[in-house]
Design a protein around this motif. Sequence first.
Motif, PDB file in Angstrom:
ATOM      1  N   SER A 121      38.055  39.451  78.211  1.00 36.18           N
ATOM      2  CA  SER A 121      38.764  37.955  77.949  1.00 36.18           C
ATOM      3  C   SER A 121      40.438  37.783  78.796  1.00 36.18           C
ATOM      4  CB  SER A 121      39.440  37.774  76.712  1.00 36.18           C
ATOM      5  OG  SER A 121      37.885  38.086  75.114  1.00 36.18           O
ATOM      6  N   LYS A 122      41.105  38.761  79.388  1.00 34.15           N
ATOM      7  CA  LYS A 122      42.466  38.870  79.646  1.00 34.15           C
ATOM      8  C   LYS A 122      41.817  38.074  81.704  1.00 34.15           C
ATOM      9  CE  LYS A 122      46.443  40.989  80.735  1.00 34.15           C
ATOM     10  NZ  LYS A 122      47.180  42.176  81.084  1.00 34.15           N
ATOM     11  N   LYS A 123      40.497  38.595  82.098  1.00 32.47           N
ATOM     12  CA  LYS A 123      40.090  38.741  82.808  1.00 32.47           C
ATOM     13  C   LYS A 123      39.432  37.910  83.387  1.00 32.47           C
ATOM     14  CE  LYS A 123      39.380  43.235  84.098  1.00 32.47           C
ATOM     15  NZ  LYS A 123      37.654  44.747  84.979  1.00 32.47           N
ATOM     16  N   GLN A 124      38.817  37.351  82.632  1.00 33.35           N
ATOM     17  CA  GLN A 124      38.572  35.819  82.400  1.00 33.35           C
ATOM     18  C   GLN A 124      39.259  34.567  82.564  1.00 33.35           C
ATOM     19  OE1 GLN A 124      34.910  34.369  82.945  1.00 33.35           O
ATOM     20  NE2 GLN A 124      34.163  35.871  82.280  1.00 33.35           N
ATOM     21  N   GLY A 125      40.760  35.387  82.235  1.00 36.35           N
ATOM     22  CA  GLY A 125      41.589  33.594  81.747  1.00 36.35           C
ATOM     23  C   GLY A 125      42.051  32.996  80.091  1.00 36.35           C
ATOM     24  N   LEU A 126      41.243  34.509  79.899  1.00 36.28           N
ATOM     25  CA  LEU A 126      41.247  33.272  78.074  1.00 36.28           C
ATOM     26  C   LEU A 126      42.468  33.664  77.432  1.00 36.28           C
ATOM     27  CD1 LEU A 126      37.417  34.162  77.452  1.00 36.28           C
ATOM     28  CD2 LEU A 126      38.575  31.695  78.165  1.00 36.28           C
ATOM     29  N   PRO A 127      42.998  32.796  76.821  1.00 37.26           N
ATOM     30  CA  PRO A 127      44.610  32.501  76.155  1.00 37.26           C
ATOM     31  C   PRO A 127      44.093  33.917  74.852  1.00 37.26           C
ATOM     32  CG  PRO A 127      44.058  30.639  76.027  1.00 37.26           C
ATOM     33  CD  PRO A 127      42.617  31.256  76.817  1.00 37.26           C
ATOM     34  N   THR A 128      43.378  33.729  74.344  1.00 41.24           N
ATOM     35  CA  THR A 128      42.626  34.828  72.780  1.00 41.24           C
ATOM     36  C   THR A 128      42.453  35.982  73.480  1.00 41.24           C
ATOM     37  OG1 THR A 128      40.353  33.709  73.659  1.00 41.24           O
ATOM     38  CG2 THR A 128      41.268  32.635  72.039  1.00 41.24           C
ATOM     39  N   TRP A 129      43.144  37.093  74.607  1.00 40.49           N
ATOM     40  CA  TRP A 129      42.519  37.737  74.714  1.00 40.49           C
ATOM     41  C   TRP A 129      43.262  38.581  74.298  1.00 40.49           C
ATOM     42  CZ3 TRP A 129      46.344  41.575  76.724  1.00 40.49           C
ATOM     43  CH2 TRP A 129      47.728  40.984  77.054  1.00 40.49           C
ATOM     44  N   ASP A 130      44.662  38.377  73.323  1.00 40.00           N
ATOM     45  CA  ASP A 130      45.121  39.223  72.877  1.00 40.00           C
ATOM     46  C   ASP A 130      45.829  38.253  71.367  1.00 40.00           C
ATOM     47  OD1 ASP A 130      47.213  37.020  74.024  1.00 40.00           O
ATOM     48  OD2 ASP A 130      48.931  38.162  73.819  1.00 40.00           O
ATOM     49  N   LYS A 131      44.734  37.621  70.591  1.00 39.97           N
ATOM     50  CA  LYS A 131      44.642  36.737  69.824  1.00 39.97           C
ATOM     51  C   LYS A 131      44.857  37.637  68.669  1.00 39.97           C
ATOM     52  CE  LYS A 131      43.054  32.525  67.441  1.00 39.97           C
ATOM     53  NZ  LYS A 131      42.448  31.795  67.661  1.00 39.97           N
ATOM     54  N   PRO A 132      45.649  37.902  67.842  1.00 31.94           N
ATOM     55  CA  PRO A 132      45.143  38.350  66.112  1.00 31.94           C
ATOM     56  C   PRO A 132      43.825  38.591  65.687  1.00 31.94           C
ATOM     57  CG  PRO A 132      47.860  37.466  66.441  1.00 31.94           C
ATOM     58  CD  PRO A 132      46.842  36.959  67.442  1.00 31.94           C
ATOM     59  N   SER A 133      43.739  39.295  64.758  1.00 29.79           N
ATOM     60  CA  SER A 133      42.071  39.276  65.081  1.00 29.79           C
ATOM     61  C   SER A 133      42.141  38.267  63.114  1.00 29.79           C
ATOM     62  CB  SER A 133      41.677  40.587  63.913  1.00 29.79           C
ATOM     63  OG  SER A 133      41.707  41.418  65.258  1.00 29.79           O
ATOM     64  N   PHE A 134      41.170  37.964  63.563  1.00 31.58           N
ATOM     65  CA  PHE A 134      41.322  36.900  62.091  1.00 31.58           C
ATOM     66  C   PHE A 134      39.931  36.771  60.917  1.00 31.58           C
ATOM     67  CE2 PHE A 134      40.492  32.733  60.192  1.00 31.58           C
ATOM     68  CZ  PHE A 134      41.594  32.485  59.324  1.00 31.58           C
ATOM     69  N   ALA A 135      40.215  36.687  59.880  1.00 31.24           N
ATOM     70  CA  ALA A 135      39.079  36.567  59.472  1.00 31.24           C
ATOM     71  C   ALA A 135      39.391  35.672  58.025  1.00 31.24           C
ATOM     72  CB  ALA A 135      38.388  37.910  58.105  1.00 31.24           C
ATOM     73  N   CYS A 136      38.255  34.934  58.074  1.00 31.31           N
ATOM     74  CA  CYS A 136      38.109  33.458  56.612  1.00 31.31           C
ATOM     75  C   CYS A 136      39.041  34.083  55.068  1.00 31.31           C
ATOM     76  CB  CYS A 136      36.802  33.264  56.021  1.00 31.31           C
ATOM     77  SG  CYS A 136      36.083  33.909  55.099  1.00 31.31           S
ATOM     78  N   LEU A 137      40.063  32.944  54.977  1.00 31.57           N
ATOM     79  CA  LEU A 137      40.583  33.749  53.681  1.00 31.57           C
ATOM     80  C   LEU A 137      40.305  33.570  52.582  1.00 31.57           C
ATOM     81  CD1 LEU A 137      42.534  29.483  54.254  1.00 31.57           C
ATOM     82  CD2 LEU A 137      43.110  32.048  55.317  1.00 31.57           C
ATOM     83  N   SER A 138      39.097  33.552  52.272  1.00 30.57           N
ATOM     84  CA  SER A 138      38.110  34.165  51.300  1.00 30.57           C
ATOM     85  C   SER A 138      38.463  35.756  50.895  1.00 30.57           C
ATOM     86  CB  SER A 138      36.821  33.858  51.399  1.00 30.57           C
ATOM     87  OG  SER A 138      36.573  32.819  50.949  1.00 30.57           O
ATOM     88  N   SER A 139      38.749  35.907  52.359  1.00 31.30           N
ATOM     89  CA  SER A 139      38.607  37.758  52.404  1.00 31.30           C
ATOM     90  C   SER A 139      39.977  38.027  51.685  1.00 31.30           C
ATOM     91  CB  SER A 139      38.396  38.487  53.709  1.00 31.30           C
ATOM     92  OG  SER A 139      39.546  37.702  54.946  1.00 31.30           O
ATOM     93  N   ARG A 140      41.024  37.542  52.043  1.00 37.40           N
ATOM     94  CA  ARG A 140      42.379  38.036  51.417  1.00 37.40           C
ATOM     95  C   ARG A 140      42.253  38.162  50.143  1.00 37.40           C
ATOM     96  NH1 ARG A 140      41.706  36.988  56.172  1.00 37.40           N
ATOM     97  NH2 ARG A 140      43.539  35.360  57.594  1.00 37.40           N
ATOM     98  N   ILE A 141      41.294  37.720  48.783  1.00 37.73           N
ATOM     99  CA  ILE A 141      41.081  37.812  47.543  1.00 37.73           C
ATOM    100  C   ILE A 141      40.506  38.991  46.998  1.00 37.73           C
ATOM    101  CG2 ILE A 141      40.566  36.113  45.542  1.00 37.73           C
ATOM    102  CD1 ILE A 141      40.994  33.471  47.659  1.00 37.73           C
ATOM    103  N   SER A 142      40.698  39.922  46.434  1.00 35.33           N
ATOM    104  CA  SER A 142      40.354  41.000  45.546  1.00 35.33           C
ATOM    105  C   SER A 142      39.235  40.892  44.814  1.00 35.33           C
ATOM    106  CB  SER A 142      41.389  41.898  44.561  1.00 35.33           C
ATOM    107  OG  SER A 142      41.230  40.677  43.458  1.00 35.33           O
ATOM    108  N   TYR A 143      37.823  41.673  45.198  1.00 36.43           N
ATOM    109  CA  TYR A 143      36.811  41.006  44.803  1.00 36.43           C
ATOM    110  C   TYR A 143      36.652  41.259  43.103  1.00 36.43           C
ATOM    111  CZ  TYR A 143      34.635  42.704  49.318  1.00 36.43           C
ATOM    112  OH  TYR A 143      34.090  42.910  50.703  1.00 36.43           O
ATOM    113  N   GLY A 144      35.685  40.120  43.050  1.00 38.97           N
ATOM    114  CA  GLY A 144      35.822  40.038  41.319  1.00 38.97           C
ATOM    115  C   GLY A 144      36.528  39.055  40.837  1.00 38.97           C
ATOM    116  N   GLU A 145      37.853  38.449  41.566  1.00 39.57           N
ATOM    117  CA  GLU A 145      38.382  37.657  41.866  1.00 39.57           C
ATOM    118  C   GLU A 145      37.735  36.413  41.970  1.00 39.57           C
ATOM    119  OE1 GLU A 145      43.473  36.269  42.385  1.00 39.57           O
ATOM    120  OE2 GLU A 145      42.189  38.329  42.417  1.00 39.57           O
ATOM    121  N   LYS A 146      37.806  35.374  40.710  1.00 39.72           N
ATOM    122  CA  LYS A 146      36.917  34.089  41.546  1.00 39.72           C
ATOM    123  C   LYS A 146      38.179  33.278  42.683  1.00 39.72           C
ATOM    124  CE  LYS A 146      35.467  29.415  39.813  1.00 39.72           C
ATOM    125  NZ  LYS A 146      33.895  30.247  39.549  1.00 39.72           N
TER     126      LYS A 146
END
Length: 266
Positions: free
Chosen positions: A160-185
């Motif tokens: 990505s860095k070689k391609q000149g993409l600004p995301t080459w060092d972007k922090p990893s991201f996952a959907c907001l639901s992944s922050r909520i513990s399993y079993g919790e609505k």
Amino acid sequence: MLQEKYEKLTSILREMNKVVVAFSGGVDSTFLLKVAVDTLGKDNVLAVTADSETYPTKELMEAKELAQFIGAHHTVVETSELAIPGYTENDQNRCYFCKNSLFEHLIPIMEEKGFENVIYGVIADDLNEFRPGIKAAKEKGVRGPLQEADLFKDEIRILSKKQGLPTWDKPSFACLSSRISYGEKITQAKLTKVEKSEAYLQSLGIRQVRVRTHEEIARIEVEPQDMPILLNNHARIAKKLQDFGYKYITMDLNGYKSGSMNKVLV
């Protein structure tokens, strides 16, 4: 070695001819979109972003900007994970329900627009982690060219860095639901609470952060070098997150780790 993987990726894409890319604006899907456009031509590629309750507004704006930067055709579809049967119960199949619904939105677009394949940003690293969404992709015939080319996250960042993409060092991201513990609505209020909390912590100069939610407890994960920011600002951070709805504010001494909620599944 890395060049060989890149060439394999372009070969896979050429065989697909015309593709719809599930595009979140993250490191992997951005690189996939760029290579697809470069390999197939912009008119043979369509980036589709799903805007839902679990997708922060900031990420949506970045996705639009990145698609424009790449020169890709881009469309946004409205989806709702909270309306998917079984999703809000938040069991270990949550990601399966999410990806299955996403692909059910993308496949009709592919067929209507005359494209031939739907692809998404699964990578080689994901095969070693708990990723129920991979099963949904296989069932729907959705392919992951990055994984097929055996590309890992670190390699994608380099390319990505070689391609000149600004995301080459972007922090990893996952959907907001992944922050909520399993079993919790999962509810809209909890998703909003997480989004506001993480945005606030990022405003303090923390790039990689997760606010893991365990009912009334916020368990903050940051990289070790950013822990002093939490400690030096502990009073105002606690007050702010309590204003957002948490009662107890904690820092995880293990630091940030992708998929840390999955430990309970082992």
